[in-house]
Scaffold this motif. Structure first.
Motif, PDB file in Angstrom:
ATOM      1  N   ILE A  21       0.840  -1.209   0.000  1.00 29.27           N
ATOM      2  CA  ILE A  21       0.000   0.000   0.000  1.00 29.27           C
ATOM      3  C   ILE A  21       0.869   1.251   0.000  1.00 29.27           C
ATOM      4  O   ILE A  21       1.814   1.362   0.797  1.00 29.27           O
ATOM      5  CB  ILE A  21      -0.909   0.040   1.255  1.00 29.27           C
ATOM      6  CG1 ILE A  21      -1.624  -1.292   1.474  1.00 29.27           C
ATOM      7  CG2 ILE A  21      -1.883   1.211   1.179  1.00 29.27           C
ATOM      8  CD1 ILE A  21      -2.712  -1.606   0.504  1.00 29.27           C
ATOM      9  N   ASN A  22       0.535   2.209  -0.880  1.00 33.15           N
ATOM     10  CA  ASN A  22       1.139   3.543  -0.813  1.00 33.15           C
ATOM     11  C   ASN A  22       0.510   4.272   0.371  1.00 33.15           C
ATOM     12  O   ASN A  22      -0.591   4.802   0.280  1.00 33.15           O
ATOM     13  CB  ASN A  22       0.884   4.296  -2.123  1.00 33.15           C
ATOM     14  CG  ASN A  22       1.334   5.752  -2.054  1.00 33.15           C
ATOM     15  OD1 ASN A  22       1.890   6.214  -1.061  1.00 33.15           O
ATOM     16  ND2 ASN A  22       1.089   6.486  -3.127  1.00 33.15           N
ATOM     17  N   GLY A  23       1.229   4.289   1.496  1.00 31.23           N
ATOM     18  CA  GLY A  23       0.686   4.868   2.719  1.00 31.23           C
ATOM     19  C   GLY A  23       0.626   6.374   2.731  1.00 31.23           C
ATOM     20  O   GLY A  23       0.044   6.959   3.659  1.00 31.23           O
ATOM     21  N   ASP A  24       1.208   7.034   1.732  1.00 32.83           N
ATOM     22  CA  ASP A  24       1.154   8.491   1.666  1.00 32.83           C
ATOM     23  C   ASP A  24      -0.001   8.991   0.811  1.00 32.83           C
ATOM     24  O   ASP A  24      -0.179  10.201   0.658  1.00 32.83           O
ATOM     25  CB  ASP A  24       2.483   9.046   1.151  1.00 32.83           C
ATOM     26  CG  ASP A  24       3.607   8.864   2.162  1.00 32.83           C
ATOM     27  OD1 ASP A  24       3.299   8.784   3.377  1.00 32.83           O
ATOM     28  OD2 ASP A  24       4.778   8.783   1.756  1.00 32.83           O
ATOM     29  N   ASP A  25      -0.773   8.080   0.249  1.00 31.00           N
ATOM     30  CA  ASP A  25      -1.987   8.483  -0.456  1.00 31.00           C
ATOM     31  C   ASP A  25      -3.090   8.708   0.578  1.00 31.00           C
ATOM     32  O   ASP A  25      -3.267   7.915   1.505  1.00 31.00           O
ATOM     33  CB  ASP A  25      -2.423   7.400  -1.441  1.00 31.00           C
ATOM     34  CG  ASP A  25      -3.609   7.841  -2.283  1.00 31.00           C
ATOM     35  OD1 ASP A  25      -3.375   8.399  -3.372  1.00 31.00           O
ATOM     36  OD2 ASP A  25      -4.761   7.647  -1.833  1.00 31.00           O
ATOM     37  N   PRO A  26      -3.860   9.794   0.450  1.00 31.45           N
ATOM     38  CA  PRO A  26      -4.892  10.098   1.438  1.00 31.45           C
ATOM     39  C   PRO A  26      -5.968   9.023   1.575  1.00 31.45           C
ATOM     40  O   PRO A  26      -6.671   8.965   2.581  1.00 31.45           O
ATOM     41  CB  PRO A  26      -5.511  11.418   0.942  1.00 31.45           C
ATOM     42  CG  PRO A  26      -4.778  11.828  -0.274  1.00 31.45           C
ATOM     43  CD  PRO A  26      -3.725  10.825  -0.586  1.00 31.45           C
ATOM     44  N   HIS A  27      -6.096   8.156   0.583  1.00 32.02           N
ATOM     45  CA  HIS A  27      -7.134   7.120   0.608  1.00 32.02           C
ATOM     46  C   HIS A  27      -6.597   5.752   1.030  1.00 32.02           C
ATOM     47  O   HIS A  27      -7.309   4.757   0.914  1.00 32.02           O
ATOM     48  CB  HIS A  27      -7.780   7.003  -0.782  1.00 32.02           C
ATOM     49  CG  HIS A  27      -8.342   8.288  -1.298  1.00 32.02           C
ATOM     50  ND1 HIS A  27      -9.580   8.770  -0.938  1.00 32.02           N
ATOM     51  CD2 HIS A  27      -7.809   9.216  -2.136  1.00 32.02           C
ATOM     52  CE1 HIS A  27      -9.799   9.923  -1.540  1.00 32.02           C
ATOM     53  NE2 HIS A  27      -8.745  10.216  -2.274  1.00 32.02           N
ATOM     54  N   CYS A  28      -5.358   5.712   1.519  1.00 30.26           N
ATOM     55  CA  CYS A  28      -4.705   4.420   1.744  1.00 30.26           C
ATOM     56  C   CYS A  28      -5.466   3.517   2.718  1.00 30.26           C
ATOM     57  O   CYS A  28      -5.507   2.294   2.537  1.00 30.26           O
ATOM     58  CB  CYS A  28      -3.277   4.626   2.221  1.00 30.26           C
ATOM     59  SG  CYS A  28      -3.130   5.424   3.840  1.00 30.26           S
ATOM     60  N   GLN A  29      -6.096   4.098   3.762  1.00 32.69           N
ATOM     61  CA  GLN A  29      -6.774   3.276   4.768  1.00 32.69           C
ATOM     62  C   GLN A  29      -7.901   2.449   4.165  1.00 32.69           C
ATOM     63  O   GLN A  29      -8.251   1.391   4.687  1.00 32.69           O
ATOM     64  CB  GLN A  29      -7.324   4.166   5.887  1.00 32.69           C
ATOM     65  CG  GLN A  29      -6.253   4.789   6.765  1.00 32.69           C
ATOM     66  CD  GLN A  29      -5.460   3.752   7.543  1.00 32.69           C
ATOM     67  OE1 GLN A  29      -5.980   2.709   7.928  1.00 32.69           O
ATOM     68  NE2 GLN A  29      -4.177   4.025   7.756  1.00 32.69           N
ATOM     69  N   HIS A  30      -8.444   2.930   3.068  1.00 29.15           N
ATOM     70  CA  HIS A  30      -9.556   2.237   2.409  1.00 29.15           C
ATOM     71  C   HIS A  30      -9.122   0.872   1.873  1.00 29.15           C
ATOM     72  O   HIS A  30      -9.965  -0.004   1.658  1.00 29.15           O
ATOM     73  CB  HIS A  30     -10.070   3.115   1.265  1.00 29.15           C
ATOM     74  CG  HIS A  30     -11.456   2.782   0.803  1.00 29.15           C
ATOM     75  ND1 HIS A  30     -12.572   2.963   1.593  1.00 29.15           N
ATOM     76  CD2 HIS A  30     -11.906   2.258  -0.365  1.00 29.15           C
ATOM     77  CE1 HIS A  30     -13.643   2.574   0.921  1.00 29.15           C
ATOM     78  NE2 HIS A  30     -13.269   2.138  -0.263  1.00 29.15           N
ATOM     79  N   PHE A  31      -7.799   0.711   1.678  1.00 29.36           N
ATOM     80  CA  PHE A  31      -7.284  -0.493   1.040  1.00 29.36           C
ATOM     81  C   PHE A  31      -6.526  -1.400   2.018  1.00 29.36           C
ATOM     82  O   PHE A  31      -6.006  -2.432   1.611  1.00 29.36           O
ATOM     83  CB  PHE A  31      -6.400  -0.112  -0.150  1.00 29.36           C
ATOM     84  CG  PHE A  31      -7.143   0.686  -1.179  1.00 29.36           C
ATOM     85  CD1 PHE A  31      -7.820   0.054  -2.203  1.00 29.36           C
ATOM     86  CD2 PHE A  31      -7.215   2.064  -1.098  1.00 29.36           C
ATOM     87  CE1 PHE A  31      -8.536   0.782  -3.146  1.00 29.36           C
ATOM     88  CE2 PHE A  31      -7.927   2.811  -2.035  1.00 29.36           C
ATOM     89  CZ  PHE A  31      -8.604   2.157  -3.055  1.00 29.36           C
TER      90      PHE A  31
END
Length: 461
Positions: free
Chosen positions: A213-223
Motif C-alpha cells: 500500500i502507498n501509505g502516503d496516499d490520502p485514501h490508503c486506509q480504504h485499502f
C-alpha cells in the motif's frame, strides 16, 4: 498452436465449425443479433436468453453469469497454480507492472505482463484494447501464458474491470495500491464508488495475502484490510520508509529503510511518484522469495514504459512525452520537472472526449500553475468537437501564460520552436498511443514521431 482453447465463443466472427456460441448482452451490443452469423460460421450449439434456433439451443436466465461460472469451473483449475499479481490505482499501474515483469525476467523467471500497453510473455507482444480485458479474453490469456510455462502473471486491474467482474473467480497471491485521484467519474459518478470498485481487488487475495500500500496516499486506509498481510510504503511512518531523494532529468537517487536495514537505490526514471512505483514493485518481487539486494542490483537494466516520462534530447533542451491524463498525474509530472529544471517548462496538453468532463478545468488550472507556458490542444476528442473540449479546459482560467492550438501536430511544432536553452517541453496525455481518435475514427499519430521529425528537420538546416 494453443493446447487449451475456451470452448464458448462470444464473438460470432471467431466461431469455427463445431463451436458453441454464447449470446452475451451488454450496453454496447446484444449477442442475439449475431446468432445467425455464428451458425453460418459453423456453430453447432448456442446458449441464449431467449429464442429457438436451427442448432441445439440452451436457454439460460443470464448468459454473462453463465459464462463467468463456466470459465471459473472449467478453466480456473488449469491456471490457479500460477502466481497472480494484481496492481490497481489511478496512476502508476503500467509502470509498476512492467517493472515487476522486467525484474522477474532479469531474475531468469518466466513471467507475463498484461495491461494498458499490451500482453507480453517470452517473445510475444500483443496490443490490448482495454487495460483489463473482458472475462473470456482474460481467461484465454491466462491459459495461453500457462501453456507457455509462465509462473508469474502480472496484471493491471482497472476499476471498470473490478466493477464489471472481468476478473471473476481469480484470486491473487499479491496485490498493490498505487494511488487514488479523480478519474472515470463519468462511469463511477462519485470518488467513493471509484474507490470501492478498486477496493474489491483486496478482497480477492489468497495464500500469504500480500498487499503493498502507498501509505502516503490520502485514501490508503480504504485499502488496508485486516485479513491481508499489509506492507505500507511511506515517507513518514510505515513498514518501508523513504528518505533522501535526489532528482535529475536523467534519473533518481534515494534511500529507504525496511526491516531494520538501510538501502540506497539509483533509478533510471524521473519523478517522486516513480520511487513509490519502484518500491511497490521491489516489495512484490521480494515477497515472491527474491533478495532485496539482488533486485537493487538490476536497476541499471530497468526501463520506463514507452510514453512514461520518455526523454528526447534536443540540444540543451529536454522533451518528455508522458501519458499523464488525470489531474493528479499531470501535477505529478510537472512537479517532477520543476525539481530538476534550469530553464522554462512549456507544456502541451489536452483532454479526451466522451470521458469525465469535470476534470477538464482542473487539469487546465494545474497546467498553467505548474508551467511557464501552456499550449492547450486536442487529445483524443472522439465523438466530441475538439473546440468544445478545449473551451471546457480554459473557460475559468484567468492566467495569460497559455494559448489554444486545436491541431496537435501544429501545437507540438509551436512548442518545439519555443525551446531556447535548458528548457523542458512536456507533451502530455497520449504517451505510448500511436493514434488519435476523432469522430472520423482512429488515425495514426505519435507524439514521439512528431517531436523526432521536427528535430531531424531542424538539425539538418
Amino acid at each position: 498452436m494453443k493446447i487449451v482453447e475456451i470452448a464458448l465463443k462470444t464473438d460470432s466472427r471467431k466461431v469455427k465449425p463445431g463451436d458453441t456460441f454464447i449470446a452475451i448482452v451488454n450496453v454496447v451490443r446484444d449477442g442475439h443479433d449475431y446468432i445467425e452469423q455464428a451458425i453460418k460460421n459453423g456453430a453447432v450449439k448456442v446458449i441464449v436468453e431467449h429464442g429457438n434456433y436451427s442448432v441445439e439451443t440452451v436457454v439460460v436466465e443470464n448468459t454473462r453469469e453463465y459464462l463467468k461460472e463456466y470459465l471459473y469451473k472449467n478453466y480456473y483449475p488449469l491456471i490457479k497454480d500460477m502466481k497472480l499479481i494484481g496492481i490497481t490505482g489511478t496512476n502508476g499501474k503500467t509502470t509498476t507492472c512492467l517493472m515487476i515483469y522486467q525484474i522477474l525476467k532479469m531474475l531468469k523467471q518466466n513471467a507475463a505482463y498484461m495491461g494498458t500497453v499490451g500482453f507480453y510473455y517470452g517473445n510475444v507482444k500483443q496490443k490490448m484494447v482495454n487495460t483489463t480485458p473482458d472475462v473470456d479474453v482474460l481467461y484465454s490469456m491466462l491459459l495461453e501464458a500457462k501453456e507457455a510455462g509462465v509462473d508469474y502473471f502480472v496484471m493491471e486491474v482497472s476499476s471498470h474491470a473490478l466493477d464489471k467482474e472481468r476478473i471473476y473467480g481469480l484470486e491473487f497471491d499479491e496485490v498493490a495500491f498505487t494511488n487514488l485521484t479523480q478519474d472515470h467519474l463519468d462511469y463511477h459518478k462519485t470518488l467513493e464508488n471509484y474507490a470501492n470498485a478498486k477496493r474489491k481487488l483486496f478482497t480477492k487475495t489468497r495464500k500469504n495475502k500480500i498487499a503493498i500500500i502507498n501509505g502516503d496516499d490520502p485514501h490508503c486506509q480504504h485499502f488496508i484490510l485486516p485479513e491481508n498481510n499489509n506492507i505500507i510504503i511511506s515517507e513518514k511512518a510505515g513498514d518501508l520508509i523513504i528518505n533522501e531523494m535526489k532528482f535529475s532529468h536523467l534519473g533518481t537517487t534515494f534511500k529507504f529503510s525496511y526491516l531494520n536495514k538501510k538501502y540506497e537505490a539509483v533509478l533510471n526514471m524521473v519523478g517522486r511518484y516513480n520511487i513509490y512505483n519502484y518500491l511497490i514493485a521491489l516489495l512484490l518481487v521480494n515477497k515472491l522469495g527474491f533478495d532485496i539486494e539482488n533486485i537493487l542490483s538490476l536497476n541499471e537494466g530497468l526501463k520506463a514504459p514507452s510514453g512514461r516520462m520518455e526523454l528526447i534530447k534536443y540540444g540543451t533542451n529536454s522533451i518528455f512525452v508522458d501519458y499523464a491524463h488525470t489531474p493528479d498525474a499531470v501535477k505529478n509530472v510537472l512537479i517532477s520537472a520543476q525539481e530538476f529544471k534550469s530553464g522554462r517548462i512549456i507544456t502541451i496538453i489536452g483532454c479526451g472526449g466522451n470521458r469525465d468532463a469535470l476534470k477538464r478545468p482542473i487539469m487546465g488550472k494545474i497546467a498553467v500553475e505548474n508551467s511557464d507556458y501552456v499550449i492547450f490542444t486536442s487529445d483524443n476528442p472522439r465523438k466530441e468537437e475538439p473546440e468544445a473540449i478545449l473551451n471546457d479546459i480554459v473557460t475559468d482560467l484567468s492566467a495569460d501564460n497559455f494559448e489554444v492550438i486545436v491541431d496537435r501536430r501544429k501545437a507540438i511544432t509551436k512548442g518545439m520552436t519555443m525551446l531556447k536553452h535548458n528548457d523542458i517541453l512536456m507533451v502530455l496525455g497520449k504517451g505510448h498511443e500511436d493514434y488519435q481518435e476523432t469522430k472520423d475514427g482512429r488515425h495514426h499519430f505519435s507524439d514521439q514521431e512528431e517531436v523526432s521529425k521536427y528535430i531531424v528537420e531542424h538539425l539538418s538546416t
